[in-house]
Design a protein around this motif. Structure first.
Motif, PDB file in Angstrom:
ATOM      1  N   MET A  86      58.803  16.738  58.334  1.00 38.05           N
ATOM      2  CA  MET A  86      58.370  15.469  57.756  1.00 38.05           C
ATOM      3  C   MET A  86      56.909  15.522  57.288  1.00 38.05           C
ATOM      4  N   PRO A  87      55.948  15.937  58.126  1.00 37.25           N
ATOM      5  CA  PRO A  87      54.564  15.997  57.637  1.00 37.25           C
ATOM      6  C   PRO A  87      54.362  17.032  56.533  1.00 37.25           C
ATOM      7  N   SER A  88      55.148  18.122  56.542  1.00 39.43           N
ATOM      8  CA  SER A  88      55.003  19.139  55.501  1.00 39.43           C
ATOM      9  C   SER A  88      55.451  18.598  54.149  1.00 39.43           C
ATOM     10  N   ILE A  89      56.565  17.865  54.134  1.00 43.62           N
ATOM     11  CA  ILE A  89      57.034  17.261  52.885  1.00 43.62           C
ATOM     12  C   ILE A  89      56.017  16.235  52.377  1.00 43.62           C
ATOM     13  N   ALA A  90      55.541  15.388  53.296  1.00 41.01           N
ATOM     14  CA  ALA A  90      54.573  14.361  52.912  1.00 41.01           C
ATOM     15  C   ALA A  90      53.294  14.993  52.342  1.00 41.01           C
ATOM     16  N   ARG A  91      52.858  16.083  52.950  1.00 40.91           N
ATOM     17  CA  ARG A  91      51.650  16.764  52.472  1.00 40.91           C
ATOM     18  C   ARG A  91      51.862  17.335  51.070  1.00 40.91           C
ATOM     19  N   PHE A  92      53.018  17.964  50.836  1.00 41.48           N
ATOM     20  CA  PHE A  92      53.314  18.500  49.501  1.00 41.48           C
ATOM     21  C   PHE A  92      53.292  17.395  48.456  1.00 41.48           C
ATOM     22  N   LEU A  93      53.924  16.272  48.751  1.00 44.04           N
ATOM     23  CA  LEU A  93      53.992  15.163  47.798  1.00 44.04           C
ATOM     24  C   LEU A  93      52.600  14.671  47.432  1.00 44.04           C
ATOM     25  N   LYS A  94      51.712  14.614  48.404  1.00 44.72           N
ATOM     26  CA  LYS A  94      50.355  14.118  48.166  1.00 44.72           C
ATOM     27  C   LYS A  94      49.490  15.165  47.462  1.00 44.72           C
ATOM     28  N   GLU A  95      49.502  16.407  47.980  1.00 39.95           N
ATOM     29  CA  GLU A  95      48.630  17.445  47.428  1.00 39.95           C
ATOM     30  C   GLU A  95      48.999  17.800  45.997  1.00 39.95           C
ATOM     31  N   GLN A  96      50.279  17.739  45.683  1.00 40.63           N
ATOM     32  CA  GLN A  96      50.720  18.095  44.338  1.00 40.63           C
ATOM     33  C   GLN A  96      50.710  16.901  43.381  1.00 40.63           C
ATOM     34  N   GLN A  97      50.255  15.759  43.882  1.00 41.49           N
ATOM     35  CA  GLN A  97      50.114  14.553  43.062  1.00 41.49           C
ATOM     36  C   GLN A  97      51.424  14.220  42.340  1.00 41.49           C
ATOM     37  N   THR A  98      52.482  14.179  43.130  1.00 43.80           N
ATOM     38  CA  THR A  98      53.803  13.901  42.565  1.00 43.80           C
ATOM     39  C   THR A  98      53.979  12.434  42.196  1.00 43.80           C
ATOM     40  N   GLY A  99      53.173  11.552  42.785  1.00 40.79           N
ATOM     41  CA  GLY A  99      53.345  10.120  42.559  1.00 40.79           C
ATOM     42  C   GLY A  99      54.493   9.534  43.354  1.00 40.79           C
ATOM     43  N   VAL A 100      55.039  10.324  44.292  1.00 38.66           N
ATOM     44  CA  VAL A 100      56.163   9.896  45.123  1.00 38.66           C
ATOM     45  C   VAL A 100      55.745   9.970  46.582  1.00 38.66           C
ATOM     46  N   GLY A 101      55.987   8.906  47.340  1.00 37.24           N
ATOM     47  CA  GLY A 101      55.699   8.912  48.765  1.00 37.24           C
ATOM     48  C   GLY A 101      56.909   9.374  49.555  1.00 37.24           C
TER      49      GLY A 101
END
Length: 466
Positions: A299-314
């Protein structure tokens, strides 16, 4: 053609990049039923191939991969294609930069031959994707190809591409390589950059690597990523000590057992020494350790990827759009309240350190050059029937069938090579995995040439849905 053969043909002028690309695209269209790709832009591929030919005619030989099409798992960032990670909410996500691993391929002249289908969010071994559809095994269209890098493996096994990029947390390179009858390399953790690649752990297990139809192609890929010279076929099997641990040979499908023993006989004939000695108790706990750590960090790894890669998805938005079956699976394994508690996670992190020490000691004490074992314990399951595996009339868990033998590699950060060794009576591939201690990747590839030579090739898929 292998990648090395195709490169040689293009360099010599006996084949153009455009002709090669057209041939592979025709094959991809003919085998669309495999569902190996999430996205594939034919015009971009042909434009890149024509540009490679133009450069060659102008005397610019380019990089070592000039004009070579390579498919890339859709968890690896590419600017030319979306990186969906196999999930609905990221269908429109366009990274601003290529992953470092992908960029090194492109810098040497490789052509991105689309993004391959996968298990949603890399979370499992089936590639039965609820959003983009199931990937089919080229040897039997009703069977799974393995996962999570199933699309990459299917594309290579079917001859659509000579090499594909895959990624492995707990078997996602090696399981599909085994199920599709091709070669797969999970390098020592950190050998290739993980920048811009989706992961399920925080700097622990996730490692990208190549899938190919020959060891030479794996060695070529490895050289591009490391900047070193490619491993060459200079190693003999004479005197090579292969550890054969009973733990990895229990509860095997009878056909896997039979083909494995025949492969060992061939290796002995080539001079290998089989050392029958079981692994330690610490090493046997590798799957429980890997599963606990991965499920705690998912869960934290997915959340970190979404934020660091600026996906615009939470994370909550992503989870709400995950396919229902995968959403339920994640809720029962990796999300609160089912997520492993922090105390268990910390205990397993400590146990991991003990396993790494025990593994190094095992190799040293028994003078083992490499461990050898069946990559998986059961044959590829029928699509849609992935809850349990049937072995000798006995049901064993999906996790034991496809995760037990692959767990030590990531936990101990071993360099691991999957080698196809035969087929079942119904034509399903069977493979062995060979593992060496960390940072012995070059030596493993050298050993791989000798293994490939001693065991011989297996039959290619016949592409007839059954």
């Amino acid at each position: 053609m292998s990648a090395t053969q195709a490169i040689a043909a293009m360099r010599s002028g006996t084949m153009t990049s455009e002709d090669y690309a057209n041939s592979l695209l025709a094959r991809a269209r003919a085998l669309r039923e495999l569902n190996a790709f999430i996205s594939l832009n034919e015009q971009d591929i042909l434009d890149a191939a024509r540009n490679a030919d133009k450069m060659r005619r102008a005397g610019n030989t380019g990089g070592v991969l000039q004009g070579l099409p390579i498919a890339i798992k859709d968890s690896v960032n590419t600017r030319a294609y979306p990186t969906t990670n196999g999930t609905q909410s990221l269908k429109a996500f366009r990274p601003t930069a290529n992953a470092t691993l992908a960029q090194r391929l492109f810098s040497e002249g490789a052509i991105c031959f689309g993004k391959t289908n996968m298990t949603e969010l890399s979370f499992g071994w089936t590639s039965n994707n609820g959003t983009f559809g199931a990937v089919h095994n080229p040897h039997n269209f009703k069977r799974i190809p393995g996962g999570s890098s199933g699309g990459s493996a299917a594309a290579v096994a079917a001859g659509i591409v000579p090499i594909a990029v895959a990624a492995d947390t707990l078997g996602s390179i090696r399981v599909p390589a085994a199920m599709c009858g091709i070669y797969g390399l999970r390098p020592t953790f950190g050998r290739y950059s993980g920048d811009g690649i989706f992961s399920l752990t925080s700097e622990k297990f996730d490692q990208a690597g190549p899938l190919a139809r020959s060891v030479a192609d794996l060695a070529l890929f490895d050289a591009v990523q490391t900047g070193g010279a490619a491993a060459t076929a200079v190693k003999s099997l004479k005197g090579v000590r292969l550890g054969i641990a009973p733990f990895y040979h229990s509860d095997l499908d009878p056909e896997i057992q039979q083909v494995t023993q025949e492969a060992y006989r061939k290796l002995q004939q080539a001079g290998a020494v089989l050392v029958n000695v079981d692994i330690s108790g610490e090493m046997k706990s590798a799957f429980d350790v890997a599963a606990t750590i991965m499920l705690y960090e998912t869960m934290p790894s997915i959340a970190r990827f979404l934020k660091e890669q600026q996906t615009g998805v939470g994370f909550d938005q992503l989870l709400s759009q995950v396919a229902p079956e995968m959403q339920e699976f994640m809720k029962h394994t990796a999300l609160p309240p089912s997520r492993p508690p922090e105390e268990a996670f910390r205990s397993m992190v400590a146990q991991r350190a003990k396993i790494r020490e025990a593994t190094a000691r095992f190799y040293r004490d028994h003078r083992i050059d490499a461990l050898a074992y069946p990559a998986i314990s059961a044959l590829p399951a029928p699509i849609g029937e992935e809850s349990d595996a049937l072995v000798s009339g006995k049901k064993i868990s999906f996790f034991q069938a496809y995760g037990r033998n692959t767990a030590l590699g990531p936990v101990a950060s071993l360099a691991s090579l999957v080698v196809p060794v035969g087929l079942s009576k119904d034509g399903l591939p069977i493979a062995l995995e060979f593992s060496k201690l960390p940072n012995q990747d070059q030596e493993l590839l050298e050993l791989g040439f000798a293994l490939e030579r001693a065991i011989g090739a297996i039959s290619t898929p016949q592409f007839s849905p059954q």
